[in-house]
Design an enzyme around this catalytic site. Structure first.
Site, mmCIF file in Angstrom:
data_model
loop_
_atom_site.group_PDB
_atom_site.id
_atom_site.type_symbol
_atom_site.label_atom_id
_atom_site.label_comp_id
_atom_site.label_asym_id
_atom_site.label_seq_id
_atom_site.Cartn_x
_atom_site.Cartn_y
_atom_site.Cartn_z
ATOM 1 N N HIS A 398 0.800 -1.235 0.000
ATOM 2 C CA HIS A 398 0.000 0.000 0.000
ATOM 3 C C HIS A 398 0.822 1.269 0.000
ATOM 4 O O HIS A 398 0.244 2.368 0.090
ATOM 5 C CB HIS A 398 -0.926 0.043 1.214
ATOM 6 C CG HIS A 398 -1.980 -1.003 1.217
ATOM 7 N ND1 HIS A 398 -3.214 -0.829 0.638
ATOM 8 C CD2 HIS A 398 -1.979 -2.251 1.717
ATOM 9 C CE1 HIS A 398 -3.939 -1.926 0.796
ATOM 10 N NE2 HIS A 398 -3.200 -2.808 1.448
ATOM 11 N N LYS A 589 -8.504 13.832 4.555
ATOM 12 C CA LYS A 589 -7.596 12.683 4.557
ATOM 13 C C LYS A 589 -6.584 12.899 5.664
ATOM 14 O O LYS A 589 -6.509 13.994 6.230
ATOM 15 C CB LYS A 589 -6.881 12.548 3.205
ATOM 16 C CG LYS A 589 -6.217 13.846 2.725
ATOM 17 C CD LYS A 589 -5.611 13.731 1.338
ATOM 18 C CE LYS A 589 -6.616 13.815 0.217
ATOM 19 N NZ LYS A 589 -6.791 12.604 -0.550
ATOM 20 N N ARG A 590 -5.777 11.857 5.971
ATOM 21 C CA ARG A 590 -4.718 12.057 6.954
ATOM 22 C C ARG A 590 -3.838 13.241 6.537
ATOM 23 O O ARG A 590 -3.658 13.510 5.339
ATOM 24 C CB ARG A 590 -3.853 10.793 7.061
ATOM 25 C CG ARG A 590 -4.510 9.683 7.846
ATOM 26 C CD ARG A 590 -4.761 10.071 9.275
ATOM 27 N NE ARG A 590 -3.537 10.081 10.042
ATOM 28 C CZ ARG A 590 -3.218 9.199 10.971
ATOM 29 N NH1 ARG A 590 -4.047 8.220 11.280
ATOM 30 N NH2 ARG A 590 -2.082 9.285 11.644
ATOM 31 N N LYS A 595 0.726 14.414 0.898
ATOM 32 C CA LYS A 595 -0.651 14.662 0.445
ATOM 33 C C LYS A 595 -0.875 16.151 0.147
ATOM 34 O O LYS A 595 -1.868 16.537 -0.456
ATOM 35 C CB LYS A 595 -1.657 14.166 1.480
ATOM 36 C CG LYS A 595 -1.649 12.637 1.659
ATOM 37 C CD LYS A 595 -2.655 12.203 2.703
ATOM 38 C CE LYS A 595 -2.573 10.723 3.065
ATOM 39 N NZ LYS A 595 -3.191 9.836 2.058
ATOM 40 N N THR A 697 -8.682 6.456 -1.948
ATOM 41 C CA THR A 697 -10.035 5.905 -2.078
ATOM 42 C C THR A 697 -11.065 6.993 -1.792
ATOM 43 O O THR A 697 -12.181 6.937 -2.307
ATOM 44 C CB THR A 697 -10.258 4.706 -1.124
ATOM 45 O OG1 THR A 697 -9.735 5.044 0.166
ATOM 46 C CG2 THR A 697 -9.568 3.466 -1.643
ATOM 47 N N LYS A 701 -14.783 8.050 -3.570
ATOM 48 C CA LYS A 701 -16.037 8.352 -2.877
ATOM 49 C C LYS A 701 -16.574 9.713 -3.313
ATOM 50 O O LYS A 701 -17.775 9.880 -3.559
ATOM 51 C CB LYS A 701 -15.815 8.345 -1.354
ATOM 52 C CG LYS A 701 -15.433 6.973 -0.820
ATOM 53 C CD LYS A 701 -14.799 7.027 0.573
ATOM 54 C CE LYS A 701 -14.115 5.682 0.845
ATOM 55 N NZ LYS A 701 -13.256 5.713 2.047
HETATM 56 C C1 26V Z 1 2.808 1.908 7.832
HETATM 57 C C2 26V Z 1 3.157 1.975 9.131
HETATM 58 C C3 26V Z 1 4.584 1.999 9.450
HETATM 59 C C4 26V Z 1 4.837 1.695 10.873
HETATM 60 C C5 26V Z 1 3.941 2.446 11.795
HETATM 61 C C6 26V Z 1 2.514 2.128 11.556
HETATM 62 C C7 26V Z 1 2.181 2.039 10.120
HETATM 63 C C8 26V Z 1 0.857 2.003 9.760
HETATM 64 C C9 26V Z 1 0.524 1.929 8.441
HETATM 65 C C10 26V Z 1 1.493 1.893 7.477
HETATM 66 C C11 26V Z 1 1.152 1.789 6.036
HETATM 67 C C12 26V Z 1 0.160 2.773 5.609
HETATM 68 C C13 26V Z 1 -0.081 2.574 4.173
HETATM 69 C C14 26V Z 1 -1.391 3.141 3.735
HETATM 70 O O1 26V Z 1 -2.271 3.444 4.509
HETATM 71 N N1 26V Z 1 -1.504 3.260 2.459
HETATM 72 C C15 26V Z 1 -2.697 3.756 1.853
HETATM 73 O O2 26V Z 1 -3.440 2.639 1.416
HETATM 74 C C16 26V Z 1 -4.637 3.014 0.783
HETATM 75 C C17 26V Z 1 -5.377 1.743 0.462
HETATM 76 O O3 26V Z 1 -4.666 1.005 -0.478
HETATM 77 C C18 26V Z 1 -4.344 3.835 -0.441
HETATM 78 O O4 26V Z 1 -5.565 4.230 -1.016
HETATM 79 C C19 26V Z 1 -3.530 5.062 -0.074
HETATM 80 O O5 26V Z 1 -3.145 5.755 -1.236
HETATM 81 C C20 26V Z 1 -2.301 4.631 0.693
HETATM 82 O O6 26V Z 1 -1.591 5.762 1.186
#
Ligand code: 26V
Length: 851
Positions: A398, A589-590, A595, A697, A701
């Site tokens: 992701h 969004k976050r 972003k 996503t 929406k």
């Molecule tokens: C990474 C980490 C690293 C360690 C700390 C906790 C943590 C938590 C989450 C992540 C990965 C986050 C990746 C993410 O949210 N990607 C998003 O995924 C969506 C669904 O595929 C996508 O639409 C977004 O563009 C993408 O940023």
């Protein structure tokens, strides 16, 4: 089973729109508004027998499960009673299909499920919206307020967790037998408040009054080990068995949430694990007077399921996070292995009956854990175990952002998971040997494909581990998948060019169209027929009416009503009055530098300056709406929130721009707040640096609900453009290749600022305290980081963004053309249904049949 028949009413300009204008979308003070409208499905009155039956069921739950009378019940009690009554219906739907063992199940492992509220989903999918409304009304209770009393299940950070929630609903709707596995966090994503514009975090407490949707399953409890040592034992000639002796163990107890699919045809389970200590209290210590020490060990192990990590990048490397990952992965694998052995006996047939999908690398420890279970606990050979593992697992990536790619230090892994580290070393050794056999043994090549990164201390690359352990690896949009092949996984991809596939994300239309926008749904049903509820591709029929003045008027009325409702929410939560006649420009969004909310804020400042310079031009009235949380430790992101709030205060108080520009930062963005904002948005900001947003996503929406996108050629924006057509979207800025090229130019930011007087003036005002007279240097770090580094190419894209925004202004001033574009967006977004995504996964990754 389908309970309520939908028919189109004769009176199209129906009462619900007028109703909405008069009703405040209240919800509890700190909660998102309840859906303030009647659902689109159905319009005919439900049968009085059905209403009476549900009414009595709710009353019985109120009395016998909650212990309240209608006189003493609070809204929250009515919610629990209603949820319990509907849960019974879900169980009935479940029992209708019980008994048969499906040929193959999907197991979706995700550390996050950002579900939001479940009541409207359950009612809608069971076809009981109007029945429930009428049953409650009989009791003098309004459904809207009951819905508003449900806390959001915010067990996720953002896109990745919300995607998991959409997928689990779509799998139920498509009758794909599936179990979602995750963690039952006591505290979901923190509650955000803004104190003088500064983000403050408070714990979220969704379980404070229990969770009526869940079933506790103490019989599904597994022991999870940590630490300790590994012994070797010779079991027969040449066969050595290794055994792990953990130093510490914790129990994982299953909590099941049933997920009912569309039209109640199928029910899947979301199984969330709660950590419990083996020993609740050390009695001897307690009796000796050490009351706190007696429960200390318990507190330590139970911390595993206490809180969701509030970051979606970096901050990795903390032991508790690794323990969370292993805890839920091991429990899930033990559970599915036990089920398979019970149903089929031989674990070597696991790939025929189970597809395990890893949602990012958070469950990547599944690779060595499944190997360990198969070899150490079930006696398979290494070769058989590797065959089973690599034919059962799939891995979804992701993000390609370096700071979000998980690695764990070898030291930590050896301490916490010693047996897994042995297995990882062996997988890596065999993998590197294989490279040698294929003549790819040069040091640089080996280093790039190795599971162990040696650059800054030895670390395990979890992405590489998941890659090797999976049969298929997928990206989440076409561009993202291409970039996976050409960047992070380039050398691994070269070893097996069929492994990486694309599965563009999707969203569930039940929540993101039917439930959150009943007026638009009703308009669609009346225009193209009821079949659109089952086959979103029928939305294309709306295109025939896109230029029709009467149809446009109804589409506009829908939007107008939702904007009025949102304006009330904005007033309640921020005290800011916004005019629903204005263009509602939304970025939700976050908060992340990539972003580029900052690009939007700087454009806002430039617009503010332009309006002040020429107050008499016919400026398009705009309301800029921001929503989103920053990771608590992300200093720069929090400063960007503060800047947005400071700009808002100055602009909103300035009579020179009154009626032309308003700026709002809505606190505590959540799934249910998104449901209120999205149908009210005219413009959708999707402005990430090209190549950095894996998919997005929210973009889907918003476009589905008819907001026009202003965006870069990033993630799924590209596919959205391909579907809605280039005339119906505002694209600007560098593409991914352009970004790469520009990054190599020295001092590109200084050059870009020098070339853009508008950008320079905006940065000057921000940097000199124009929005922070109490602390003139407050935003210096923001301006300095742009001038000296600008990692996210804001300066490079600014002028083109400004141009695109002025094109938006011009388009808004031609209403017939604007609404035609909006309608065409709705008409052409059907492909982005998560049902389509799930069908593709089922066919090409999981190899399960979809009815
Ligand atoms: C990474 C980490 C690293 C360690 C700390 C906790 C943590 C938590 C989450 C992540 C990965 C986050 C990746 C993410 O949210 N990607 C998003 O995924 C969506 C669904 O595929 C996508 O639409 C977004 O563009 C993408 O940023």
């Amino acid at each position: 089973m389908w309970n309520e028949k939908l028919t189109a009413p004769g009176n199209a300009e129906d009462a619900t729109i007028a109703e909405a204008v008069h009703r405040t979308a209240a919800g509890a003070p700190d909660q998102a508004p309840a859906q303030p409208f009647a659902r689109a499905t159905p319009v005919t009155a439900p049968s009085s027998a059905a209403v009476a039956e549900l009414r009595e069921a709710i009353l019985a739950k109120l009395a016998y499960a909650i212990g309240k009378t209608p006189q003493t019940a609070r809204e929250r009690d009515w919610f629990a009673a209603t949820a319990l009554a509907l849960r019974d219906r879900i169980v009935d739907a479940c029992r209708a299909g019980a008994g048969q063992v499906p040929n193959k199940r999907v197991y979706y492992l995700s550390l996050e499920f950002l579900i939001g509220r479940l009541l409207s989903d359950a009612m809608n999918n069971l076809g009981l919206v109007e029945t429930t409304r009428a049953a409650l009304r009989d009791l003098g209770i309004e459904l809207d307020s009951v819905e508003g009393a449900e806390p959001d299940a915010a067990l996720g950070n953002g896109g990745l967790g919300r995607l998991a929630a959409c997928f689990i609903e779509s799998m139920a709707s498509l009758s794909i037998p599936a179990i979602g596995y995750g963690i039952r966090y006591d505290h979901g994503l923190f509650r955000q408040s803004l104190e003088d514009g500064w983000q403050k975090e408070a714990p979220e407490t969704w379980l404070a009054e229990g969770n009526p949707w869940e079933f506790v399953r103490p019989e599904a409890t597994y022991t999870i080990g940590f630490g300790g040592h590994v012994t070797m034992q010779s079991v027969s000639e040449g066969v050595i068995r290794r055994q792990w002796h953990p130093a510490e163990t914790v129990r994982a107890v299953a909590h099941d949430v049933p997920v009912v699919g569309w039209r109640g045809r199928h029910v899947n389970t979301l199984r969330l694990w709660k950590a419990e200590a083996e020993t609740p209290v050390e009695l001897a210590r307690f009796n000796g007077g050490d009351h706190v020490g007696a429960v200390a060990a318990r507190a330590r192990v139970e911390a595993i399921s206490r809180v969701l990590y509030p970051s979606d990048s970096s901050e990795a490397g903390q032991e508790l996070r690794l323990r969370q990952e292993y805890f839920f992965t091991s429990a899930s694998l033990q559970d599915l292995v036990r089920r398979h052995v019970g149903e089929r006996g031989d674990l070597r047939s696991l790939p025929d009956h189970a597809a395990i999908q890893l949602n990012d690398t958070h469950p990547a420890i599944a690779v060595p854990e499944l190997m360990r279970l198969l070899i150490d606990d079930h006696g398979l050979t290494w070769e058989d175990a590797w065959h089973v593992t690599t034919n059962t697992l799939g891995y979804t990536n992701h993000t390609l952002l370096p700071e979000a790619l998980e690695t764990w230090s070898v030291d930590l892994m050896e301490r916490v998971l010693p047996r897994h580290m042995q297995i990882i070393y062996l997988i890596n050794w065999m993998h590197l040997e294989e490279q040698g056999r294929h003549g790819r043994a040069n040091a640089a090549q080996l280093a790039s494909v190795s599971l162990i990164e040696e650059a800054n201390g030895k670390r395990v690359r979890m992405g590489h581990l998941a890659f090797l352990g999976a049969r298929r690896v997928n990206g989440v949009s076409a561009l993202h998948t291409d970039l996976m092949r050409s960047t992070v996984f380039k050398d691994l991809h070269a070893l097996d060019t069929d492994k990486i596939v694309n599965k563009t994300n999707g969203i569930t239309f039940r929540r993101w169209l039917h439930n959150c926008n009943p007026e638009l749904t009703r308009l669609a049903v009346e225009t193209v027929g009821e079949g659109v509820l089952d086959r979103p591709e029928l939305l294309t029929g709306l295109a025939d009416h896109a230029a029709d003045a009467g149809f446009q008027a109804r589409y506009r009325a829908m939007r107008r009503a939702r904007k009025e409702a949102l304006a009330k929410v904005v007033a309640e939560r921020t005290g800011i009055a916004v005019d629903p006649e204005s263009l509602f420009d939304v970025q939700i969004k976050r908060i992340h530098e990539y972003k580029r909310q900052l690009l939007n804020v700087i454009e806002t400042v430039a617009l503010y300056q332009a309006i002040k310079a020429e107050p008499n031009r016919d400026w398009t009235p705009r309301v800029k709406i921001f929503g989103g949380k920053a990771a608590p430790s992300y200093v720069q992101a929090k400063l960007i929130i503060k800047l947005a709030c400071d700009v808002a205060r100055v602009a909103n108080d300035d009579p020179d721009v009154a009626g032309r520009l308003k700026v709002v930062f809505l606190p505590n963005y959540s799934v249910s707040l998104a449901e209120a904002i999205i149908p009210a948005a005219d413009l959708s900001e999707q402005i990430s640096t090209a190549g950095m947003e894996a998919s997005g996503t929210g973009n889907m929406k918003l476009a589905l609900n008819g907001a026009l996108t202003i965006g870069t050629l990033d993630g799924a924006n590209i596919e959205i453009r391909d579907h809605v057509g280039p005339d119906n979207i505002f694209i600007f800025g560098l593409d991914a290749a352009g970004v790469q090229a520009r990054m190599d130019e020295p001092d590109y930011a200084k050059a870009a600022i020098a070339a853009s007087p508008r950008l320079a003036a905006a940065l000057d005002l921000i940097g000199s305290g124009g929005f922070s007279p109490d602390d003139p240097n407050r935003f210096r770090p923001i301006v300095d980081s742009l001038v000296h580094e600008d990692r996210y190419l804001l300066t490079a894209d600014f002028d083109d963004y400004w141009r695109a925004q002025r094109a938006v202004d011009a388009a808004w001033n031609d209403p017939a053309a604007w609404w035609r574009k909006a309608i065409l967006n709705t008409a052409r977004m059907a492909w982005f249904s998560s049902d389509r995504s799930m069908r593709e996964y089922a066919e090409e990754i999981w190899r399960v049949r979809v009815a």
